[in-house]
Design a protein around this motif. Structure first.
Motif, short mmCIF file in Angstrom:
data_model
loop_
_atom_site.label_atom_id
_atom_site.label_comp_id
_atom_site.label_asym_id
_atom_site.label_seq_id
_atom_site.Cartn_x
_atom_site.Cartn_y
_atom_site.Cartn_z
N GLU A 183 30.78 54.27 33.20
CA GLU A 183 30.31 53.69 31.99
C GLU A 183 30.55 52.52 31.00
N ASN A 184 30.06 52.04 30.31
CA ASN A 184 30.24 50.84 29.39
C ASN A 184 31.97 50.82 29.03
N GLY A 185 32.03 49.15 29.38
CA GLY A 185 33.77 48.98 29.38
C GLY A 185 34.91 49.40 30.04
N PHE A 186 34.50 50.12 30.93
CA PHE A 186 34.99 50.40 32.07
C PHE A 186 34.66 49.84 33.68
N GLY A 187 36.21 49.30 33.92
CA GLY A 187 34.93 49.16 36.42
C GLY A 187 35.51 47.72 35.88
N LEU A 188 35.45 46.60 36.48
CA LEU A 188 35.68 45.35 36.73
C LEU A 188 35.45 44.44 35.30
N LEU A 189 36.57 43.94 34.45
CA LEU A 189 36.92 42.65 33.93
C LEU A 189 36.89 41.49 34.53
N GLY A 190 37.48 41.36 35.07
CA GLY A 190 37.93 39.79 35.13
C GLY A 190 38.16 40.23 37.18
N ALA A 191 37.96 38.71 37.94
CA ALA A 191 38.42 38.43 38.85
C ALA A 191 38.48 37.00 39.55
N GLU A 192 39.54 36.74 40.37
CA GLU A 192 40.25 35.00 41.17
C GLU A 192 40.10 35.07 41.87
N SER A 193 39.73 34.57 42.83
CA SER A 193 39.90 34.18 43.98
C SER A 193 40.56 33.33 44.99
N LEU A 194 41.26 32.75 45.54
CA LEU A 194 41.53 31.68 46.35
C LEU A 194 41.77 31.65 47.44
N HIS A 195 41.46 30.50 48.03
CA HIS A 195 41.28 30.45 49.48
C HIS A 195 42.83 30.13 50.37
N THR A 196 43.08 30.67 51.26
CA THR A 196 44.31 30.89 52.01
C THR A 196 44.73 30.05 53.12
N GLY A 197 43.63 28.42 53.08
CA GLY A 197 43.46 28.17 54.43
C GLY A 197 44.90 27.30 54.70
N TYR B 112 45.58 43.34 44.51
CA TYR B 112 45.84 42.20 44.22
C TYR B 112 45.43 43.05 45.83
N GLY B 113 45.22 41.53 46.68
CA GLY B 113 45.02 40.99 48.42
C GLY B 113 45.36 39.77 48.91
N PHE B 114 45.58 39.63 49.53
CA PHE B 114 46.23 39.01 50.47
C PHE B 114 45.44 38.87 51.79
N GLY B 115 44.82 38.16 52.30
CA GLY B 115 44.78 37.60 53.56
C GLY B 115 44.76 36.30 53.90
N GLY B 116 45.87 36.45 55.54
CA GLY B 116 45.93 35.15 55.79
C GLY B 116 44.37 34.39 56.68
N GLN B 117 44.47 33.60 56.65
CA GLN B 117 43.47 32.38 57.27
C GLN B 117 42.31 32.75 56.11
N ALA B 118 42.22 33.70 55.34
CA ALA B 118 41.04 33.99 54.38
C ALA B 118 40.84 33.59 53.18
N GLU B 119 41.15 34.65 51.97
CA GLU B 119 41.20 34.44 50.74
C GLU B 119 42.43 35.53 50.29
N ALA B 120 43.29 34.98 48.70
CA ALA B 120 44.15 35.75 48.67
C ALA B 120 43.22 36.40 47.19
N SER B 121 42.51 37.05 46.16
CA SER B 121 42.28 37.93 45.78
C SER B 121 42.45 39.10 44.82
N ALA B 122 42.39 38.61 42.79
CA ALA B 122 43.22 39.26 42.17
C ALA B 122 41.92 40.13 41.18
N ALA B 123 41.82 41.03 41.13
CA ALA B 123 40.72 41.70 39.93
C ALA B 123 41.84 42.95 38.60
N VAL B 124 40.98 42.72 37.60
CA VAL B 124 41.62 43.82 36.62
C VAL B 124 40.39 44.50 36.62
N PHE B 125 40.65 45.72 36.06
CA PHE B 125 39.79 46.97 35.86
C PHE B 125 40.65 47.95 35.23
#
Length: 373
Positions: free
Chosen positions: A197-211, A337-350
């Motif tokens: 439905e309009n206005g619902f779901g993903l509103l914003g996200a950000e990722s960062l590599h965990t090198g 929010y999820g963290f993955g070693g040797q990959a990426e950390a990501s957060a998202a607002v829904f």
């Protein structure tokens, strides 16, 4: 812009449960800290001054199980594909969606049955899904990476309905005499991503590599004497002793950077968030996350006592549990929010839409299986 989010969600737990009594034959002198927990210092007051991670961890350092209570484990030789099929069929049935209506499948496995080959094609063939299928490898952060990838496909109009299947088969990847096994379990989850439905779901996200964490998790290919893998070889997971210092130094900045970035893109502030779902690979991660973000711990979901560390399945399992318990309701704003070693950390607002939940996982039927799996 097209509104997209999770349409349906399911989780699956295998039959076995391993309680702390499984290790009852060990004496306290034989029980040593797993390297992922090593503090590098015995000075409690010094640890408290370093960061919220140390403050939260301190309560568990005298516990030989580091806050672990139970963990579900495979008892019948199920591999990552079988675990994934169980969760996928549950979510498709709950949503009343025919597999051929799915036009993409994303698989996240830790670790897949075949060394060098993920589970996507095997899952797609077994389920009869339509469209393409591919694997996402982002260690424990894989479910977040899969979710955001699926959202991007649908938001762009290139796909209509994407099935994300994530599995943890950690009990097979860690040796029985490795103390880290006490913190890990097996599980799977699956979710459908599509228009909402309009206005619902993903509103914003950000990722960062965990090198900076690269080289702290060590993977070997070893013989599989129990033949639970098709080729007779399996992944063995080990950790470098430096992992404790790396995690302590990076946990807070990764969480804050990605959460703040996702909130900014959503045009919201932390006070606007109703529920926070983070990965909880240790007993103290929920408390640490709440302290680092400066929020009431009651707003952070924690299933570690029930399932311990289930790798990439943590995020969807925590979200499912919160929704099933009524802690997440349609219209709530949720920070994932999820963290993955040797990959990426990501957060998202829904903004949580009406998400169809499959039936809850069944209770364990085998207590402390004696045969290694």
């Amino acid at each position: 812009m097209r509104s997209v989010g999770i349409q349906a969600l399911a989780v699956y737990l295998p039959d076995g449960v391993r309680t702390n009594a499984w290790w009852s034959g060990e004496t306290p002198q034989q029980q040593t800290e797993p390297s992922v927990m090593a503090s590098g210092s015995n000075n409690s007051s010094k640890r408290r001054k370093v960061n919220p991670y140390d403050a939260a961890m301190e309560h568990y350092l005298e516990d030989p199980f580091f806050g672990s209570v139970e963990r579900r484990v495979v008892t019948n030789g199920e591999g990552s594909v079988e675990l994934g099929i169980e969760a996928a069929r549950r979510v498709l049935d709950a949503a009343n969606v025919s597999p051929d209506k799915v036009d993409c499948l994303i698989a996240v496995s830790m670790f897949p049955d075949r060394i060098g080959s993920g589970d996507a094609g095997y899952l797609a063939q077994a389920l009869g899904t339509g469209g393409g299928a591919f694997n996402v490898e982002a260690t424990c952060g894989g479910s977040m990476s899969g979710l955001l990838t699926a959202c991007a496909w649908v938001q762009a109009g290139l796909k209509e309905q994407v099935l994300v299947v994530t599995t943890s088969r950690l009990s097979r990847a860690i040796e029985d005499d490795d103390v880290t096994l006490r913190l890990c379990g097996d599980a799977s989850a699956a979710f459908l991503v599509g228009p909402v439905e309009n206005g619902f779901g993903l509103l914003g996200a950000e990722s960062l590599h965990t090198g900076i964490t690269c080289g702290t998790w060590l993977l070997d290919a070893v013989e599989d004497p129990l033949k639970t893998t098709p080729a007779g070889q399996k992944i063995r997971l080990r950790v470098d002793p430096s992992i404790s210092h790396v995690l302590r130094a990076t946990a807070e900045p990764y969480l804050l950077h990605t959460a703040q970035g996702a909130l900014a893109k959503a045009g919201l502030e932390l006070k606007d968030i109703d529920v926070i779902v983070v990965n909880t690979p240790t007993a103290w991660h929920a408390e640490f996350s709440a302290n680092a973000l400066g929020v009431d711990p009651a707003r952070v979901i924690n299933t570690f006592p029930q399932v311990a560390n289930i790798g990439p399945v943590l995020m969807p399992f925590n979200a499912y549990t919160a929704a099933a318990d009524g802690r997440i309701k349609p219209g709530d704003t949720v920070l994932l929010y999820g963290f993955g070693g040797q990959a990426e950390a990501s957060a998202a607002v829904f903004r949580w839409p009406h998400v169809v939940l499959a039936a809850p996982p069944k209770e364990a039927s085998v207590i402390n299986p004696t045969t290694p799996q």
